[in-house]
Design a protein around this motif. Structure first.
Motif, mmCIF file in Angstrom:
data_model
loop_
_atom_site.group_PDB
_atom_site.id
_atom_site.type_symbol
_atom_site.label_atom_id
_atom_site.label_comp_id
_atom_site.label_asym_id
_atom_site.label_seq_id
_atom_site.Cartn_x
_atom_site.Cartn_y
_atom_site.Cartn_z
ATOM 1 N N PHE A 113 0.838 -1.206 0.000
ATOM 2 C CA PHE A 113 0.000 0.000 0.000
ATOM 3 C C PHE A 113 0.869 1.251 0.000
ATOM 4 N N ALA A 114 0.344 2.300 -0.651
ATOM 5 C CA ALA A 114 1.044 3.590 -0.657
ATOM 6 C C ALA A 114 1.109 4.142 0.765
ATOM 7 N N SER A 115 0.044 3.937 1.534
ATOM 8 C CA SER A 115 0.069 4.321 2.949
ATOM 9 C C SER A 115 -0.724 3.268 3.727
ATOM 10 N N PRO A 116 -0.394 3.100 5.018
ATOM 11 C CA PRO A 116 -1.026 2.019 5.774
ATOM 12 C C PRO A 116 -2.516 2.254 6.001
ATOM 13 N N THR A 117 -3.252 1.168 6.196
ATOM 14 C CA THR A 117 -4.682 1.276 6.515
ATOM 15 C C THR A 117 -4.890 0.961 7.988
ATOM 16 N N ILE A 118 -6.010 1.472 8.510
ATOM 17 C CA ILE A 118 -6.430 1.102 9.869
ATOM 18 C C ILE A 118 -7.874 0.641 9.799
ATOM 19 N N GLU A 119 -8.208 -0.382 10.540
ATOM 20 C CA GLU A 119 -9.601 -0.806 10.636
ATOM 21 C C GLU A 119 -9.867 -1.316 12.051
ATOM 22 N N PHE A 120 -11.146 -1.357 12.386
ATOM 23 C CA PHE A 120 -11.554 -1.789 13.721
ATOM 24 C C PHE A 120 -12.528 -2.951 13.600
ATOM 25 N N SER A 121 -12.341 -3.941 14.483
ATOM 26 C CA SER A 121 -13.362 -4.978 14.630
ATOM 27 C C SER A 121 -13.921 -4.865 16.039
ATOM 28 N N TYR A 122 -15.211 -5.136 16.140
ATOM 29 C CA TYR A 122 -15.873 -5.181 17.448
ATOM 30 C C TYR A 122 -15.513 -6.518 18.085
ATOM 31 N N LYS A 123 -14.787 -6.454 19.234
ATOM 32 C CA LYS A 123 -14.314 -7.661 19.910
ATOM 33 C C LYS A 123 -15.505 -8.374 20.549
ATOM 34 N N ASN A 124 -16.029 -9.337 19.832
ATOM 35 C CA ASN A 124 -17.208 -10.059 20.313
ATOM 36 C C ASN A 124 -17.247 -11.422 19.618
ATOM 37 N N ASP A 125 -16.805 -12.454 20.355
ATOM 38 C CA ASP A 125 -16.682 -13.798 19.768
ATOM 39 C C ASP A 125 -18.014 -14.320 19.228
ATOM 40 N N ASP A 126 -19.115 -14.022 19.935
ATOM 41 C CA ASP A 126 -20.417 -14.532 19.481
ATOM 42 C C ASP A 126 -20.770 -13.997 18.096
ATOM 43 N N LEU A 127 -20.291 -12.788 17.813
ATOM 44 C CA LEU A 127 -20.597 -12.170 16.514
ATOM 45 C C LEU A 127 -19.468 -12.385 15.500
ATOM 46 N N GLY A 128 -18.390 -13.045 15.935
ATOM 47 C CA GLY A 128 -17.259 -13.282 15.030
ATOM 48 C C GLY A 128 -16.438 -12.025 14.760
ATOM 49 N N ASP A 129 -16.327 -11.145 15.776
ATOM 50 C CA ASP A 129 -15.500 -9.926 15.661
ATOM 51 C C ASP A 129 -15.785 -9.143 14.374
ATOM 52 N N PRO A 130 -17.028 -8.673 14.176
ATOM 53 C CA PRO A 130 -17.336 -7.996 12.908
ATOM 54 C C PRO A 130 -16.591 -6.668 12.732
ATOM 55 N N LEU A 131 -16.266 -6.369 11.492
ATOM 56 C CA LEU A 131 -15.657 -5.069 11.154
ATOM 57 C C LEU A 131 -16.653 -3.971 11.485
ATOM 58 N N ILE A 132 -16.166 -2.889 12.097
ATOM 59 C CA ILE A 132 -17.039 -1.727 12.321
ATOM 60 C C ILE A 132 -16.258 -0.467 11.998
ATOM 61 N N ASN A 133 -16.975 0.632 11.785
ATOM 62 C CA ASN A 133 -16.251 1.892 11.592
ATOM 63 C C ASN A 133 -16.328 2.735 12.874
ATOM 64 N N GLU A 134 -15.693 3.893 12.851
ATOM 65 C CA GLU A 134 -15.589 4.676 14.085
ATOM 66 C C GLU A 134 -16.945 5.198 14.554
ATOM 67 N N TYR A 135 -17.845 5.460 13.611
ATOM 68 C CA TYR A 135 -19.185 5.910 13.997
ATOM 69 C C TYR A 135 -19.916 4.801 14.749
#
Ligand code: TMP
Ligand code: ASP
Length: 237
Positions: A113-135
């Protein structure tokens, strides 16, 4: 320091109380899981390597301005850490496409990548740590706007420092996952671990995978890869 009751057992670590209410003992296991616990196995010696590697890298980061939970290595598998309230986010930084990024966005592994990415997952095993955004994180009150800003700042500092460090070892830092916690005074520190379980590390010359993908993808040579990357770290620290 007196080791007290077991507070919690996770997939790769156990956590114990101590006689100091602000300190905990983390004990690293050889157990490995993947795909949200669907795949189970053992990586002989992993607990010792992950304990020592994580502690070395946290000391390295502390010296470069990233506060962490690390206090003291007690023995091969156990470390004294500051007690935190974990922010229930997995913070993932990527420098090169791999894993779920390659799969989700239909790109080959290894695209720099030209510049690094950041992403967040909601730490929740029952839901399989789904990707979420900051909102989403704010809506769910997982962290405050100020905390998210601090977490993002520290995550990129970690990337800058660890990219440089691993590069000096002939290892490319492809991506990694961090977790942060709140101390009793509310300040944010880096917590959990930094190890081949939580980072993708490729040999810079050959591209050989030196991390948990060898276990996830049944590539063989898992123990050897963990040992090799630990040896590279020790030679260059
Ligand atoms: P991913 O490509 O599977 O999303 O993984 C990104 C990074 O996060 C990779 O370095 C492995 C790490 N990771 C964890 O530490 N824990 C996890 O549960 C997952 C899925 C990934
Ligand atoms: N540690 C995660 C789990 O068990 C996944 C992973 O690291 O791939 O399921």
């Amino acid at each position: 320091m007196i080791k007290g009751d077991q507070l919690y057992e996770g997939k790769a670590k156990k956590v114990f109380t101590t006689d100091d209410p602000e300190l905990l003992i983390v004990s690293y296991k050889d157990d490995a899981t993947a795909f949200n616990g669907l795949k189970h196995g053992t990586i002989a010696g992993k607990g010792v390597i992950n304990n020592k590697m994580s502690n070395s890298l946290m000391r390295y980061l502390e010296a470069r301005g990233v506060p962490t939970h690390f206090v003291e290595e007690l023995n091969d598998r156990e470390t004294l850490v500051k007690k935190v309230e974990i922010v229930p986010l997995e913070v993932i930084i990527r420098n090169i496409s791999a894993g779920s990024f390659a799969k989700n966005y239909g790109v080959e592994e290894g695209r720099v990548f030209a510049s690094p990415t950041i992403e967040f997952s909601y730490k929740n095993d029952d839901l399989g740590d789904p990707l979420i955004n900051e909102y989403h994180a704010l809506a769910l009150e997982l962290a405050t706007p100020e905390e998210l800003e601090t977490i993002r700042k520290y995550a990129f500092m970690v990337n800058d420092e660890l990219k440089k460090f691993w590069s000096s070892c002939g290892v490319t830092l492809v991506d990694f996952k961090l977790e942060f916690g709140r101390l009793a005074d509310g300040s944010i520190v880096l917590a959990d671990e930094i190890s081949p379980d939580t980072c993708r590390l490729w040999d810079s010359e050959t591209g050989k995978k030196l991390d948990k993908d060898r276990f996830r993808r049944d590539l063989g040579g898992v123990e050897d890869a963990y040992q090799e990357v630990m040896q590279r770290l020790e030679e260059n620290l």
